[in-house]
Design an enzyme around this catalytic site. Structure first.
Site, PDB file in Angstrom:
ATOM      1  CE  LYS A   1      -2.139  -2.194  -4.679  1.00 31.52           C
ATOM      2  NZ  LYS A   1      -1.368  -1.081  -4.122  1.00 31.52           N
TER       3      LYS A   1
ATOM      4  CE  LYS B   1      -0.422  -1.967 -12.338  1.00 35.69           C
ATOM      5  NZ  LYS B   1      -0.809  -3.113 -11.499  1.00 35.69           N
TER       6      LYS B   1
ATOM      7  CB  CYS C   1      -1.548   2.105  -8.446  1.00 36.51           C
ATOM      8  SG  CYS C   1       0.031   1.480  -7.909  1.00 36.51           S
TER       9      CYS C   1
ATOM     10  CG  PHE D   1      -1.817  -1.237   1.256  1.00 36.56           C
ATOM     11  CD1 PHE D   1      -1.499  -2.346   2.025  1.00 36.56           C
ATOM     12  CD2 PHE D   1      -2.962  -1.292   0.468  1.00 36.56           C
ATOM     13  CE1 PHE D   1      -2.304  -3.476   2.035  1.00 36.56           C
ATOM     14  CE2 PHE D   1      -3.778  -2.412   0.460  1.00 36.56           C
ATOM     15  CZ  PHE D   1      -3.445  -3.516   1.243  1.00 36.56           C
TER      16      PHE D   1
HETATM   17  C1  UDX Z   1      -2.063   4.592  -4.900  1.00 40.30           C
HETATM   18  C2  UDX Z   1      -2.665   4.199  -3.560  1.00 40.30           C
HETATM   19  O1  UDX Z   1      -2.948   5.382  -2.825  1.00 40.30           O
HETATM   20  C3  UDX Z   1      -1.641   3.364  -2.821  1.00 40.30           C
HETATM   21  O2  UDX Z   1      -2.191   2.952  -1.581  1.00 40.30           O
HETATM   22  C4  UDX Z   1      -1.326   2.146  -3.679  1.00 40.30           C
HETATM   23  O3  UDX Z   1      -0.389   1.302  -3.034  1.00 40.30           O
HETATM   24  C5  UDX Z   1      -0.771   2.576  -5.006  1.00 40.30           C
HETATM   25  O4  UDX Z   1      -1.702   3.428  -5.658  1.00 40.30           O
HETATM   26  P1  UDX Z   1      -0.452   6.503  -5.645  1.00 40.30           P
HETATM   27  O5  UDX Z   1      -1.010   6.198  -6.993  1.00 40.30           O
HETATM   28  O6  UDX Z   1       1.017   6.614  -5.480  1.00 40.30           O
HETATM   29  O7  UDX Z   1      -0.941   5.349  -4.606  1.00 40.30           O
HETATM   30  O8  UDX Z   1      -0.985   7.867  -5.120  1.00 40.30           O
HETATM   31  P2  UDX Z   1      -2.222   8.665  -4.606  1.00 40.30           P
HETATM   32  O9  UDX Z   1      -1.648   9.713  -3.757  1.00 40.30           O
HETATM   33  O10 UDX Z   1      -3.256   7.780  -4.074  1.00 40.30           O
HETATM   34  O11 UDX Z   1      -2.741   9.386  -5.974  1.00 40.30           O
HETATM   35  C6  UDX Z   1      -3.163   8.629  -7.052  1.00 40.30           C
HETATM   36  C7  UDX Z   1      -3.694   9.597  -8.102  1.00 40.30           C
HETATM   37  O12 UDX Z   1      -4.876  10.236  -7.617  1.00 40.30           O
HETATM   38  C8  UDX Z   1      -2.719  10.728  -8.452  1.00 40.30           C
HETATM   39  O13 UDX Z   1      -2.775  10.979  -9.852  1.00 40.30           O
HETATM   40  C9  UDX Z   1      -3.270  11.919  -7.714  1.00 40.30           C
HETATM   41  O14 UDX Z   1      -2.981  13.160  -8.350  1.00 40.30           O
HETATM   42  C10 UDX Z   1      -4.759  11.639  -7.793  1.00 40.30           C
HETATM   43  N1  UDX Z   1      -5.504  12.317  -6.747  1.00 40.30           N
HETATM   44  C11 UDX Z   1      -5.179  12.073  -5.456  1.00 40.30           C
HETATM   45  C12 UDX Z   1      -6.538  13.183  -7.124  1.00 40.30           C
HETATM   46  O15 UDX Z   1      -6.795  13.375  -8.298  1.00 40.30           O
HETATM   47  N2  UDX Z   1      -7.217  13.812  -6.156  1.00 40.30           N
HETATM   48  C13 UDX Z   1      -6.934  13.614  -4.843  1.00 40.30           C
HETATM   49  O16 UDX Z   1      -7.591  14.240  -4.026  1.00 40.30           O
HETATM   50  C14 UDX Z   1      -5.882  12.715  -4.472  1.00 40.30           C
END
Ligand code: UDX
Length: 464
Positions: free
Chosen positions: A209, A282, A279, A157
């Site tokens: 997950k 996909k 993530c 995570f």
């Molecule tokens: C995600 C999950 O959060 C993590 O637990 C998992 O293991 C992998 O996938 P990550 O993709 O690194 O992690 O980041 P996250 O901070 O969750 O953001 C994912 C996407 O959502 C980013 O493009 C971010 O810009 C977007 N996002 C996030 C938004 O558009 N709005 C938000 O308020 C928060």
């Protein structure tokens, strides 16, 4: 405990270095010699805050090593962790690398003198560990899972940009062990981690997950869908609307002193330009395909994807309503990384917005504090310009679009930016700047706001 991690990417290397910091003897195995060399020299092959110093600490202490050779790395290991990529393909998830890793490990199992646990950390659809991986292992080894070796699913995570922090201070550990010995060995491997540990079956662990990522992505697309409606109604402001929603008592808890504690999840309930990364997109595609194969199509999650995929075009439409025909206009895209504190541009909204602008005939100049010029050209083609300085990127541009919530954009000298721009228009796709920061001449287009009715809305009350 000796641990062999197969795959030294974002997940494998952070996990390996984190386990080494917990005191285990870890070898990260990768087929890319340059990655292996980098790790040995205490330089991470990609940027993650804190990873270089974690490598410095664990390689120097001899707790972490890296190798291209699985055989020698596997010998004597108590646990092997499969942390290879599971890219998307036309049928959902590509398990080629997982199968290859399981087969390679299976061939080495018979030589093990002690009970060895194989762990699947790669994100795989439910049933993968206890069917496909198990079959590959048993076929290659001639042994029987649970009797002769252990097997478990242990999803990660780790958020990009804070993966080291997320490993060091995990919010949860999910262990889906096939047998009790595997459960005990993995509980021992994580013995220093002070967080809730969910012990369950491999399938439930795999599904946690997907459900975890799916709910986050759903909140984002929900917010962007509400924002899309608000953007068509002059005077509507999603920010104000969501501030009202966030106050629902079911979105906060009351502290002992009577103050309200709002969960971090609320940041996912705000308009933006959509989600990207390796993530969310996909994983949702994979679980939708998995469900469709079982005759239970995930209609809502399919919509989460389509709302997200439409968002970039919607942002460009918003800009077009302000600038008129975008053909020949010059637009500066601030932010190519899919999120702050990473140089990862995979499925990044900023890149998609750049593509849509190019399709609309605009000339595009990009800026990002971490994404390189080469990466920008690889993502958007050679016709895009790139500047390493935001003011230079803004020079002569008709508008700026903020596509990544980099702190740098919160702190930018917007007065200086205004001077450089041909037209002082900024579309703040991540709600990082406030109207107070901008000179009066600026036209601030904010996502989720019905602007082009000419009704500028007051800033949302600062309730959170
Ligand atoms: C995600 C999950 O959060 C993590 O637990 C998992 O293991 C992998 O996938 P990550 O993709 O690194 O992690 O980041 P996250 O901070 O969750 O953001 C994912 C996407 O959502 C980013 O493009 C971010 O810009 C977007 N996002 C996030 C938004 O558009 N709005 C938000 O308020 C928060």
């Amino acid at each position: 405990m000796k641990v062999c991690v197969v795959g030294a990417g974002y997940v494998g290397l952070v996990t390996g270095a984190g386990l080494a910091a917990l005191g285990h003897d870890v070898i990260c195995v990768d087929t890319d010699p340059s990655k292996v060399e980098g790790i040995k020299n205490r330089k991470a092959p990609f940027f993650e805050p804190g990873l270089d110093s974690l490598l410095e600490q664990t390689v120097a202490s001899g707790k972490l090593d890296a190798s291209i050779d699985l055989g020698s790395s596997f010998a004597g290991a108590d646990v092997s962790i499969i942390a290879v990529g599971t890219p998307s393909n036309e049928i959902g998830i590509d398990l080629t690398y997982v199968r290859e890793a399981a087969t390679a490990i299976g061939r080495l199992l018979p030589a093990q003198s002690k009970f060895h646990v194989v762990v699947v950390k790669s994100t795989v659809v439910p049933t993968t560990t206890d069917t496909i991986v198990r079959q590959e292992l048993e076929l290659a080894s001639g042994l029987i899972a649970s009797r002769d070796f252990g097997l478990a699913a242990n999803p990660e995570f780790l958020r990009e940009g804070c993966a080291v922090e997320d490993f060091t201070n995990p919010d949860r550990i999910v262990i889906g062990a096939l047998d009790d010995r595997s459960r005990q060995i993995l509980a021992a491997m994580y013995f220093k981690c002070e967080c809730p540990i969910v012990h369950t079956t491999p399938r439930n662990a795999e599904m946690v997950k997907y459900a975890a990522n799916a709910v986050l992505a759903t909140l984002i697309s929900f917010s962007n869908e509400i924002a899309g409606l608000c953007e068509t109604v002059p005077g509507l402001d999603e920010n104000i609307v969501m501030s009202g929603v966030h106050l629902d008592r079911r979105w906060w808890v009351e502290a002992a002193d009577g103050t309200r504690i709002h969960p971090a999840i609320l940041t996912y309930l705000r308009a933006g330009v959509g989600f990207g990364g390796s993530c969310f997109p996909k994983d949702i595609r994979a679980i939708c395909s998995f469900a469709a194969e079982r005759g239970v199509p995930l209609r809502m999650l399919s919509s989460v994807l389509s709302v997200n995929e439409e968002r970039a075009r919607r942002i460009v439409d918003l800009l077009g309503k302000e600038l008129g025909d975008l053909k020949g206009k010059r637009v500066a895209v601030f932010g190519l990384a899919f999120k702050p504190n990473t140089d990862d541009v995979r499925e990044s909204p900023g890149v998609e917005i750049g593509k849509q602008l190019l399709i609309a005939g605009a000339s595009v100049v990009t800026h990002d504090p971490m994404v390189s010029h080469q990466a920008a050209v690889r993502s958007l083609g050679g016709s895009v310009d790139y500047e390493s300085d935001a003011q230079a990127a803004a020079t002569g541009a008709d508008a700026v679009v903020i596509a990544t919530a980099w702190d740098q954009y919160r702190r930018l000298d917007w007065v200086a930016i205004a001077v450089k721009l041909k037209q002082a228009v900024v579309l703040d796709g991540r709600q990082v700047v406030s109207s107070e920061q901008l000179p009066r001449k600026f036209k601030l287009l904010r996502v989720g706001r019905g602007e082009y009715g000419g009704l500028a809305c007051p800033e949302a009350p600062k309730t959170l």
